[in-house]
Every structure is written in structure tokens, then in C-alpha cells.
Motif scaffolding. Structure first.
Motif, PDB file in Angstrom:
ATOM      1  N   ASN A  25      -4.366  35.265  39.687  1.00 52.72           N
ATOM      2  CA  ASN A  25      -3.136  35.127  40.477  1.00 52.72           C
ATOM      3  C   ASN A  25      -2.207  36.334  40.320  1.00 52.72           C
ATOM      4  N   GLY A  26      -2.620  37.325  39.522  1.00 52.39           N
ATOM      5  CA  GLY A  26      -1.821  38.537  39.347  1.00 52.39           C
ATOM      6  C   GLY A  26      -0.700  38.409  38.337  1.00 52.39           C
ATOM      7  N   GLU A  27      -0.743  37.394  37.496  1.00 53.54           N
ATOM      8  CA  GLU A  27       0.280  37.206  36.459  1.00 53.54           C
ATOM      9  C   GLU A  27      -0.107  38.037  35.242  1.00 53.54           C
ATOM     10  N   MET A  28       0.105  39.351  35.345  1.00 52.97           N
ATOM     11  CA  MET A  28      -0.264  40.282  34.283  1.00 52.97           C
ATOM     12  C   MET A  28       0.881  41.244  34.044  1.00 52.97           C
ATOM     13  N   TYR A  29       0.931  41.787  32.846  1.00 52.26           N
ATOM     14  CA  TYR A  29       2.090  42.559  32.421  1.00 52.26           C
ATOM     15  C   TYR A  29       1.683  43.836  31.695  1.00 52.26           C
ATOM     16  N   SER A  30       2.501  44.862  31.869  1.00 48.58           N
ATOM     17  CA  SER A  30       2.429  46.030  30.988  1.00 48.58           C
ATOM     18  C   SER A  30       3.240  45.653  29.746  1.00 48.58           C
ATOM     19  N   ASN A  31       3.169  46.452  28.714  1.00 50.29           N
ATOM     20  CA  ASN A  31       3.960  46.161  27.511  1.00 50.29           C
ATOM     21  C   ASN A  31       5.447  46.075  27.832  1.00 50.29           C
ATOM     22  N   CYS A  81      -5.951  49.943  32.630  1.00 54.49           N
ATOM     23  CA  CYS A  81      -4.501  50.144  32.475  1.00 54.49           C
ATOM     24  C   CYS A  81      -3.891  49.313  31.345  1.00 54.49           C
ATOM     25  N   LYS A  82      -4.673  48.453  30.726  1.00 55.84           N
ATOM     26  CA  LYS A  82      -4.273  47.644  29.569  1.00 55.84           C
ATOM     27  C   LYS A  82      -3.244  46.569  29.889  1.00 55.84           C
ATOM     28  N   ARG A  83      -3.015  46.257  31.165  1.00 57.67           N
ATOM     29  CA  ARG A  83      -2.154  45.124  31.494  1.00 57.67           C
ATOM     30  C   ARG A  83      -2.818  43.861  30.972  1.00 57.67           C
ATOM     31  N   PHE A  84      -2.038  42.839  30.702  1.00 58.58           N
ATOM     32  CA  PHE A  84      -2.573  41.634  30.078  1.00 58.58           C
ATOM     33  C   PHE A  84      -1.843  40.396  30.571  1.00 58.58           C
ATOM     34  N   THR A  85      -2.472  39.244  30.341  1.00 53.61           N
ATOM     35  CA  THR A  85      -1.864  37.959  30.683  1.00 53.61           C
ATOM     36  C   THR A  85      -1.200  37.378  29.442  1.00 53.61           C
ATOM     37  N   GLU A  86      -0.497  36.304  29.669  1.00 52.12           N
ATOM     38  CA  GLU A  86       0.043  35.528  28.565  1.00 52.12           C
ATOM     39  C   GLU A  86      -1.131  34.898  27.811  1.00 52.12           C
ATOM     40  N   GLU A 129      -7.019  31.909  35.496  1.00 50.43           N
ATOM     41  CA  GLU A 129      -6.166  31.601  36.649  1.00 50.43           C
ATOM     42  C   GLU A 129      -4.961  32.535  36.700  1.00 50.43           C
ATOM     43  N   GLN A 130      -4.301  32.777  35.550  1.00 50.41           N
ATOM     44  CA  GLN A 130      -3.170  33.710  35.509  1.00 50.41           C
ATOM     45  C   GLN A 130      -3.609  35.091  36.006  1.00 50.41           C
ATOM     46  N   TRP A 131      -4.737  35.557  35.475  1.00 45.27           N
ATOM     47  CA  TRP A 131      -5.235  36.888  35.833  1.00 45.27           C
ATOM     48  C   TRP A 131      -5.521  36.978  37.329  1.00 45.27           C
TER      49      TRP A 131
END
Length: 170
Positions: free
Chosen positions: A67-73, A48-53, A63-65
Motif C-alpha cells: 500500500n506504499g506505507e514506507m518511510y525513509s529514516n 533505497c532502504k525505505r522500510f515499513t513499520e 500489506e503496508q508495503w
């Protein structure tokens, strides 16, 4: 080694992406890293191409990934817009900047709070003002163009944080 979990949004495989994976050989040097951040790494879903900071520390990204800290554009853009605290140009300032521009020599580049950008050109062939990136806007009348541009910025919740002249390319 710490493992990346599956994507929490779609179940896809998470991968670590680094500068090495995105280097464009056209530039043949590291000089094109204008932001001066150096080598960053981030996690991204292959599906789905979501990504972390981005971070310089792979463990932080993992750790971000996990923990679910991922974003769409769009989610990333909205986050940057919400968190931006610097100067935002008003519609009046944008309009005046455009009206004072010599489009024979210059184009205008707008940078937004979400780090996206748009550029206004004057096309001598069609005798019209145009913007070609996310928004395909073209108008012969400068006032009509400005009104449509400001409406586009407002409808897309875009905050202009930088305006500059660049040498015309069209």
C-alpha cells in the motif's frame, strides 16, 4: 504466498527483514531486546532502504508495503515526533538537569520522541563537555555547551522525552 511489490519510491526490490536477519551474535541471547516487543518483522527496500513499520504479523507488513506505507529514516523520525503525546522536557528542565549532574561520576543520556538518543560526557583529557552521536558537539564552558545543545535540539525538531544518568565511560 503474497508477494512484495517493487518499492513505490525507487522501484527497488522489497524484502522482509526479521530478527533472524539482524541478530548480533555478540549478545548470545535474546536478553538484549530491552523493549520487550519480541520478534518483529518489517519490509525494506534493498535499494533505497525505505522500510515499513514493524509487526509480529508478516501479512500486515506485506500489506503496508504494497500500500506504499514506507518511510525513509527522516520520514519515520518526523512521524514519531508528530504522533508523540507523552511528556516532553522543557529547555529549563534540560538545563537544570545538566547543571545538577556530577560529571565526575555520570554522563547524561537523552532519549527523543523519535527513539533516537544522545549522550553528554565530560572528557577529563580535554576538560570539555561533548556529545558524539549525530551531533559532534564539544565545549569547555558548560553554559556554552548547554546553549549549543538546546539550539541543536531545536534546529532538528528533537523532543526530549527521557533524561537519565548513566555511569561515565569517558
Amino acid at each position: 504466498m503474497i508477494k512484495l511489490n517493487s518499492c513505490r519510491k525507487c522501484g527497488g526490490k522489497g524484502i522482509l527483514v526479521s530478527f533472524d536477519c539482524t541478530y548480533n551474535v555478540k549478545y548470545k541471547s535474546l536478553n538484549f531486546l530491552k523493549n520487550g516487543d519480541g520478534f518483529n518483522i518489517w519490509a525494506e527496500c534493498k535499494n533505497c532502504k525505505r522500510f515499513t513499520e514493524k509487526s509480529k504479523i508478516p501479512l500486515d507488513v506485506i500489506e503496508q508495503w504494497n500500500n506504499g506505507e514506507m518511510y525513509s529514516n527522516k520520514e519515520w523520525s518526523d512521524k514519531l515526533n508528530r504522533e508523540y503525546v507523552g511528556k516532553v522536557y522543557s529547555e529549563y528542565e534540560i538545563k537544570n538537569y545538566i547543571l545538577k549532574t556530577d560529571f565526575e561520576k555520570n554522563s547524561i543520556e537523552f532519549t527523543m520522541a523519535d527513539t533516537s538518543y544522545e549522550t553528554i560526557y565530560f572528557n577529563k583529557t580535554t576538560n570539555s563537555y561533548l556529545m558524539l552521536f549525530d551531533c559532534n558537539l564539544e565545549e569547555k564552558n558548560i553554559n556554552g555547551f548547554i546553549n549549543n545543545l538546546l539550539e541543536y535540539f531545536q534546529n532538528n525538531n528533537l523532543k526530549v522525552v527521557s533524561i537519565r544518568h548513566i555511569k561515565s565511560i569517558v
